[in-house]
Write an enzyme that holds these catalytic residues in place. Structure first.
Site, PDB file in Angstrom:
ATOM      1  N   CYS A 133      68.803  32.823  25.281  1.00 31.78           N
ATOM      2  CA  CYS A 133      68.039  32.888  24.028  1.00 31.78           C
ATOM      3  C   CYS A 133      68.073  34.310  23.446  1.00 31.78           C
ATOM      4  CB  CYS A 133      66.571  32.523  24.251  1.00 31.78           C
ATOM      5  SG  CYS A 133      66.295  31.127  25.325  1.00 31.78           S
ATOM      6  N   ASP A 134      67.882  35.319  24.286  1.00 27.26           N
ATOM      7  CA  ASP A 134      67.630  36.679  23.790  1.00 27.26           C
ATOM      8  C   ASP A 134      68.713  37.704  24.127  1.00 27.26           C
ATOM      9  OD1 ASP A 134      65.173  35.738  22.862  1.00 27.26           O
ATOM     10  OD2 ASP A 134      64.206  36.115  24.790  1.00 27.26           O
ATOM     11  N   CYS A 152      64.778  34.469  29.222  1.00 24.96           N
ATOM     12  CA  CYS A 152      65.896  33.607  28.842  1.00 24.96           C
ATOM     13  C   CYS A 152      67.048  34.419  28.253  1.00 24.96           C
ATOM     14  CB  CYS A 152      65.415  32.561  27.837  1.00 24.96           C
ATOM     15  SG  CYS A 152      66.746  31.509  27.237  1.00 24.96           S
TER      16      CYS A 152
END
Ligand code: NAP
Length: 306
Positions: free
Chosen positions: A137-138, A134
């Site tokens: 997300c990261d 992701c």
């Protein structure tokens, strides 16, 4: 455990579940929508440009947030509980969650799909240490660093575009010499100076010092020095908890007819958990609405539903 009888249980709160929640609330039935811990797959996307109604595109979290607020404004009720198993054998459909047990006259399964992993050496070890599924997300952990994206579909190229604004260089590693992603995404990637393509290669192992990823060993014998690797090789339906309760196809997708009905009367499915073909938020939302309309008819025709 307590067992309250509800008219409709909607399992999942992505585009399919939220559309079902909006339609169910407006029809006046007693519906409860279950939200899991993982969140919708859509929330891992950055910008959604193909959802009708947003001329300039819309951020995925904003789109989901607006759908949820719309559902709440219409009177929809939500429960934060992960449904772990179901029993659809009787007239009342039983749902067993992590915290409670529920009984419903009818059910809409809208659990979506989750990221598929490569299953190669080092993948488990370096998850959260450089290997991710992701970018939204990261991605921020890799500011100014070199990263790779693995895959050749819409997800892979969307992730590469997103990461190109954060990382110093993004290499897309794809197993074939052609992408399956849409032309529009391919064109955008081709225009980005810091995105390189590594075609006809598959990662063979993720490598590092045990604490952080430092390279990807490639099937052809080469090595790609990166601190981040984003696996974007597709998704699998979240239907494991349903095994033996409704008919699934060979890929694990819930089988439905054109009216979102499963092989169990009163149980409907919509969205990516039942769609190996289109897997689009707009399709999921449309089918979620259809499933709620069908569930409403089922409840009306069922009498007291006991
Ligand atoms: P996908 O279309 O199934 O693409 C998966 C990619 O991963 C393919 O290029 C595939 O290679 C590759 N792959 C699969 N298994 C692999 C393995 N073991 N090793 C190496 N590579 C592997 O999945 P997706 O990109 O996640 O898209 C899923 C759906 O969501 C699609 O319908 C897509 O249109 C939609 N989506 C849309 C957007 C958007 O902005 N509109 C964004 C994201 C996703 P091959 O090409 O060789 O099969």
């Amino acid at each position: 455990m307590a067992q309250r009888l509800i008219d409709l249980a909607i399992i999942g709160a992505g585009p399919a579940g939220l559309a079902a929640a909006i339609y169910a609330a407006r029809s006046g039935i007693d519906a409860l929508t279950f939200e899991g811990m993982q969140g919708s797959q859509l929330s891992t996307t950055d910008l959604v440009e193909n959802y009708p109604g947003f001329a300039e595109g819309v951020g995925a979290p904003e789109l989901l947030g607006a759908m949820r607020r719309q559902a709440v404004n219409q009177g929809a009720k939500f429960e934060m509980d992960e449904i772990e198993s179901v029993d659809f054998a009787g007239g009342r459909k039983i749902l067993r969650g992590m915290t409670d047990e529920y009984a419903a006259r009818s059910v809409v399964i809208a659990t979506g799909a989750r990221a598929r992993w490569l299953g190669i050496p080092g993948e488990e070890q370096y998850k959260r240490r450089g290997v991710s599924a992701c970018a939204t997300c990261d991605g921020a952990f890799f500011k100014g660093k070199e990263v790779a994206v693995i895959g050749g579909g819409d997800s892979a190229l969307s992730e590469a575009i997103y990461l190109s604004r954060i990382a110093s260089k993004v290499t897309v590693v794809h197993r074939r010499d052609r992408f399956r992603a849409t032309e529009a995404l391919q064109k955008r990637v081709a225009e980005l100076e810091n995105v390189a393509l590594c075609m006809g290669e598959t990662p063979a192992a993720f490598e590092g010092d045990g604490r952080a990823l430092s390279s990807i060993a490639l099937s052809g014998g080469g090595r790609l020095e990166v601190s981040g690797a984003f696996v974007a090789i597709g998704h699998e339906p979240v239907t494991g908890f349903l095994k033996g309760s409704v008919a699934l196809d060979a890929g694990g997708y819930v089988k439905t007819d054109s009216r979102q009905m499963t092989d169990v009367p009163g149980v409907f499915a919509a969205g990516d958990c039942a769609d190996p073909l289109y897997r689009q938020a707009i399709v999921a939302a449309g089918r979620g609405a259809a499933a709620a309309i069908e569930a409403y008819s089922f409840i009306q025709n069922q009498g007291d539903g006991k």
